[in-house]
Design a protein around this motif. Structure first.
Motif: not given
Length: 531
Positions: A4-10, A331-344
């Motif tokens: 979720s957007e709230h769970a993400r810490d960039h 689409v790929l940027p969306y995947f990168i921003g929403h699916e990949l874990p922090p650091g990766v």
């Protein structure tokens, strides 16, 4: 499932990206201490090992256009655009056999100096202008694609990202020159490959059913198609066959376009020629072209595979998740921003930035100094003045590239289609002019100029007549609309210059011979025009 957007810490992602950017830009700038003269700035002392030049060439081929647009193309359509990579090996062989030795023997730092020796100053200037315009379009597209990838992460608008990243990719060629560009390109290539591998693994981990499900869905939807291969449909007329094979992006259209593009890159493109000219030996130069080109093919396939996997993930397994209005290259940027874990995510974004950092601004600066400043303005420019010209032209081209990227943000079309069309227009068929000079001893400056004029007219017609199609049809002038697909603009423009130049030169020789014969001159005294 996506976080979720709230769970993400960039914070970690931004830290990884910032560390990479500072390190790679600093590394490129470090070579400033070795670029004390204009010759060192442009040629790196002609002492770079072949493997480093090859990785730099590879990195130049894989830009953010490839990173974003190729997955977007296979996500939206199929693998037709991958045929561009398939055409690479033959083009490499021809380039290593003919182009690399030609430029290595010439000793020129400018790829276009020999145009003046063959056809005059106008030909040299024409080629330089075409290259500079093509680079502006390339760099503008690269910055635009980079901004698309970064926007979901940093939450800053695309235009601001373009400006900041444009400044970053201008800094290290400004200070480090060609040597800084090549060695930075080595680092960028390694990070780029790592990022693509991570991205590919991450997409596959998200797919339910793994490879089996991916191939099943992709085959059902014809996603692996390389384009139409058959030349003719049953019972089709000759005119229908002709139109069908030139008006669509078939396998053969992309293959021919790819071949001409690769030959143009290795045969007349300053960005690639200046790289293999810096190699420490002829053998190293040849190996560098092979290494750079052959590395491009599997990585290109990986990009298209990622796009196909994203199609299965977001169209079949998670329909409706992608926000409405998202462009295919988004689409790929969306995947990168929403699916990949922090650091990766930070690592992958570092790879995206690596793909964008091959700016070629040092090549533009080289051409300005050699073909414009010293040729027309200050032939006896001092060493200090030459360095100032190199630095100033690097900054100017960097600024113009940023402005070009800002303009591209207003275009609502697939990025890869835009790029291929711009290449066809702005390249000006210069490869045809080069081939005319090499293949014909009869062709003179006048014959070449006629070929270029015809080629320019054809390029303009192929580019703009489809835009005017409705108006032309309303005036019963539909026959003026180009039947050719946009991918053929570069091919037809190149062939027009070559064939018209050959035809005019042959006609002129024959006409001269007929006039001499009619005047009673002995046939044995008639000479071919001097080269």
């Amino acid at each position: 499932m996506p976080l979720s957007e709230h769970a993400r810490d960039h914070t970690l992602d931004i830290a990884v990206l910032a560390i990479y950017l500072v390190a790679v830009v600093g590394y490129g700038c470090w070579f400033a201490w070795r670029t004390k003269t204009s010759e060192q700035f442009m040629s790196a002392g002609r002492s770079i090992p072949g493997w480093a030049v090859g990785l730099s060439i590879f990195g130049s081929y894989i830009s953010s256009i490839s990173f974003m647009a190729n997955p977007g193309k296979s996500y939206k359509d199929n693998w037709n655009a991958f045929v561009f990579a398939i055409s690479m090996p033959l083009a490499i062989w021809l380039s290593v056999k003919y182009f690399v030795p030609f430029y290595r023997r010439s000793g020129h730092l400018s790829a276009y100096e020999h145009f003046e020796e063959r056809f005059g100053a106008w030909a040299r200037t024409y080629a330089v202008v075409c290259f500079l315009l093509t680079q502006l379009a390339r760099l503008g597209m690269i910055l635009y694609m980079l901004a698309l990838a970064f926007e979901p992460l940093v939450g800053i608008d695309v235009k601001t990202i373009i400006i900041v990243s444009g400044i970053a990719i201008t800094l290290y060629p400004f200070l480090g020159g060609t040597e800084g560009v090549i060695w930075t390109g080595v680092v960028q290539s390694i990070v780029l490959v790592a990022g693509v591998i991570v991205c590919l693994i991450a997409v596959m981990l998200e797919l339910q059913g793994g490879f089996g499900e991916l191939f099943k869905v992709a085959i059902e939807n014809n996603k692996f198609s390389l384009g139409k291969i058959a030349f003719a449909e049953p019972n089709a007329t000759l005119s229908q066959v002709w139109y069908a094979n030139i008006s669509q992006s078939t396998f053969w259209v992309v293959l021919v376009m790819g071949m001409v593009t690769h030959l143009q890159n290795f045969g007349i493109d300053q960005a690639y020629i200046q790289r293999y000219v810096t190699a420490k030996s002829d053998a190293d130069a040849g190996r560098s072209v092979w290494l750079g080109g052959l590395c491009f093919i599997p990585l290109s396939a990986a990009f298209f595979f990622i796009g196909t996997a994203l199609f299965v993930l977001y169209v079949h397994q998670r329909p409706g998740e992608i926000p409405v209005g998202t462009k295919p290259e988004g689409v790929l940027p969306y995947f990168i921003g929403h699916e990949l874990p922090p650091g990766v995510m930070g690592l992958v974004l570092a790879a995206v930035f690596s793909a964008a950092m091959d700016s070629n601004l040092n090549c533009c600066a080289t051409l300005y100094l050699c073909d414009i400043h010293r040729r027309y303005l200050r032939p006896n420019a001092s060493e200090r003045e030459s360095m100032m010209a190199l630095h100033a032209s690097t900054l100017v081209m960097g600024a113009l590239s940023i402005l070009t990227a800002l303009g591209i943000t207003q275009i609502n079309s697939a990025a890869l289609d835009i790029w291929w069309k711009l290449v066809g227009i702005l390249s000006g068929g210069v490869l045809g002019l080069f081939l005319l000079g090499v293949l014909s001893r009869r062709a003179t400056s006048f014959h070449a100029a006629i070929g270029v004029i015809f080629g320019a007219v054809v390029i303009v017609w192929m580019t703009f007549s489809p835009i005017w199609k409705t108006r032309l049809e309303a005036n019963n002038m539909a026959w003026l609309v180009s039947p050719f697909h946009d991918n053929l603009i570069l091919v037809v423009g190149t062939l027009t210059i070559l064939l018209v130049g050959l035809a005019v030169s042959r006609f002129s020789v024959r006409q001269t011979r007929d006039v001499r014969i009619s005047s009673g001159e002995n046939l044995e005294t008639i000479q071919e025009p001097a080269t």
